[in-house]
Design a protein around this motif. Structure first.
Motif, PDB file in Angstrom:
ATOM      1  N   CYS A 170       0.931  -1.221  -0.036  1.00 16.44           N
ATOM      2  CA  CYS A 170       0.007   0.107   0.348  1.00 16.44           C
ATOM      3  C   CYS A 170       0.730   1.156   0.293  1.00 16.44           C
ATOM      4  O   CYS A 170       2.154   1.100   0.115  1.00 16.44           O
ATOM      5  CB  CYS A 170      -0.713  -0.132   1.155  1.00 16.44           C
ATOM      6  N   ALA A 172       1.368   3.389   2.326  1.00 17.21           N
ATOM      7  CA  ALA A 172       2.335   3.480   3.476  1.00 17.21           C
ATOM      8  C   ALA A 172       3.505   2.587   3.720  1.00 17.21           C
ATOM      9  O   ALA A 172       4.236   2.670   4.489  1.00 17.21           O
ATOM     10  CB  ALA A 172       1.235   3.373   4.805  1.00 17.21           C
ATOM     11  N   CYS A 173       3.432   1.233   2.838  1.00 20.79           N
ATOM     12  CA  CYS A 173       4.405   0.736   2.928  1.00 20.79           C
ATOM     13  C   CYS A 173       5.718   1.246   2.272  1.00 20.79           C
ATOM     14  O   CYS A 173       6.877   1.025   2.479  1.00 20.79           O
ATOM     15  CB  CYS A 173       4.139  -0.767   1.825  1.00 20.79           C
ATOM     16  N   CYS A 243       3.895  -2.636   8.118  1.00 23.94           N
ATOM     17  CA  CYS A 243       3.349  -1.499   7.822  1.00 23.94           C
ATOM     18  C   CYS A 243       2.110  -1.306   8.708  1.00 23.94           C
ATOM     19  O   CYS A 243       1.432  -2.212   9.088  1.00 23.94           O
ATOM     20  CB  CYS A 243       2.754  -1.514   6.355  1.00 23.94           C
ATOM     21  N   CYS A 246      -1.261  -1.606   6.430  1.00 29.28           N
ATOM     22  CA  CYS A 246      -1.660  -3.009   5.769  1.00 29.28           C
ATOM     23  C   CYS A 246      -0.965  -4.203   6.146  1.00 29.28           C
ATOM     24  O   CYS A 246      -1.286  -5.371   5.920  1.00 29.28           O
ATOM     25  CB  CYS A 246      -1.786  -2.753   4.198  1.00 29.28           C
TER      26      CYS A 246
HETATM   27 ZN   LIG Z   1       1.262  -0.990   3.695  1.00 30.77          ZN
END
Ligand SMILES: [Zn+2]
Length: 250
Positions: A170, A172-173, A243, A246
């Motif tokens: 995702c 944010a990863c 993360c 996710c």
């Molecule tokens: Zn993520």
């Protein structure tokens, strides 16, 4: 499709990859576009001209004279109008078949939670990390594909974050929520006008492929675009198991 639609979309219907089924899928689909500025302009125009049946445009800002260098959905006559309304007028002038919903409040977590749940694909055309992270959270929560674009100065990025498939990263990863960020805004840094056009057009390309069933090959990668020497470099993006959005523990 009626006769007028068969004529309007004939150059799509002729494509082996798309055909009548693909066009019908576009007409039955709903795209959520957050930001009606430099990236959102070509996104809105191409999704509208291509016949995405329902487009929701979110932007709380108004058209300013400094926007017109690159935000091609707007024009001099609409300076001072809400950008979402201006972009709706631009779509309706091309394709009155498309239903356009405008949302002219700031895209916060609660609003995004509602809007993302209703969409088939989400296009992040914003310019700040806080909103990007809020969009990502809503897309992960509702398992909706996110087509993400960014452009500043002479550089751009494109990616599709699709957590419907396990193992895909995702947003944010790649850009952790707690990482210190230095906001780079077009307002202060400048941006080369056609660069936002290139990135926005690529976002529209990937969204139309996702909606018509062709799928996106840029999932799990980020395409880095250098506008100086027009270099396109894909970089693999792994999922981060830690993360905060996710990862396994969340
Ligand atoms: Zn993520």
């Amino acid at each position: 499709m009626d006769d007028a639609q068969l004529l309007r979309y004939s150059r799509h219907i002729l494509l082996d990859e798309l055909g009548i089924e693909g066009q019908q899928a576009l007409l039955a689909s709903h795209a959520l576009v957050i930001g009606a500025g430099g990236l959102g302009s070509p996104v809105a125009l191409y999704l509208g001209s291509a016949g995405v049946g329902h487009i929701t445009l979110v932007d709380h800002d108004t058209v300013d004279a400094t926007n017109l260098q690159r935000q091609i959905a707007h024009n001099l006559a609409r300076v001072g109008q809400l950008k979402a309304e201006s972009a709706r007028a631009a779509i309706e002038a091309i394709n009155p078949d498309v239903r356009v919903t405008t949302v002219t409040q700031r895209a916060d977590a609660a609003l995004l939670n509602t809007l993302v749940a209703q969409a088939d694909v989400v296009l992040d055309c914003t310019d700040n990390f806080a909103t990007r992270h809020a969009i990502n959270r809503a897309c992960v929560a509702h398992k909706k594909p996110l087509v993400s674009g960014a452009a500043i100065r002479m550089d751009g990025q494109l990616s599709v974050f699709d957590t419907r498939q396990p193992g895909n990263p995702c947003y944010a990863c790649v850009f952790p929520e707690d990482a210190p960020v230095e906001e780079a805004l077009c307002a202060t840094m400048g941006v080369f006008a056609p660069l936002v056009g290139i990135i926005g057009t690529l976002q529209a390309t990937e969204a139309l492929k996702l909606l018509s069933g062709l799928g996106s090959r840029i999932t799990g990668q980020m395409l880095m675009i250098d506008g100086r020497d027009l270099a396109f470099t894909p970089i693999k993006l792994p999922q981060n198991p830690a993360c905060t959005v996710c990862g396994q523990s969340h």
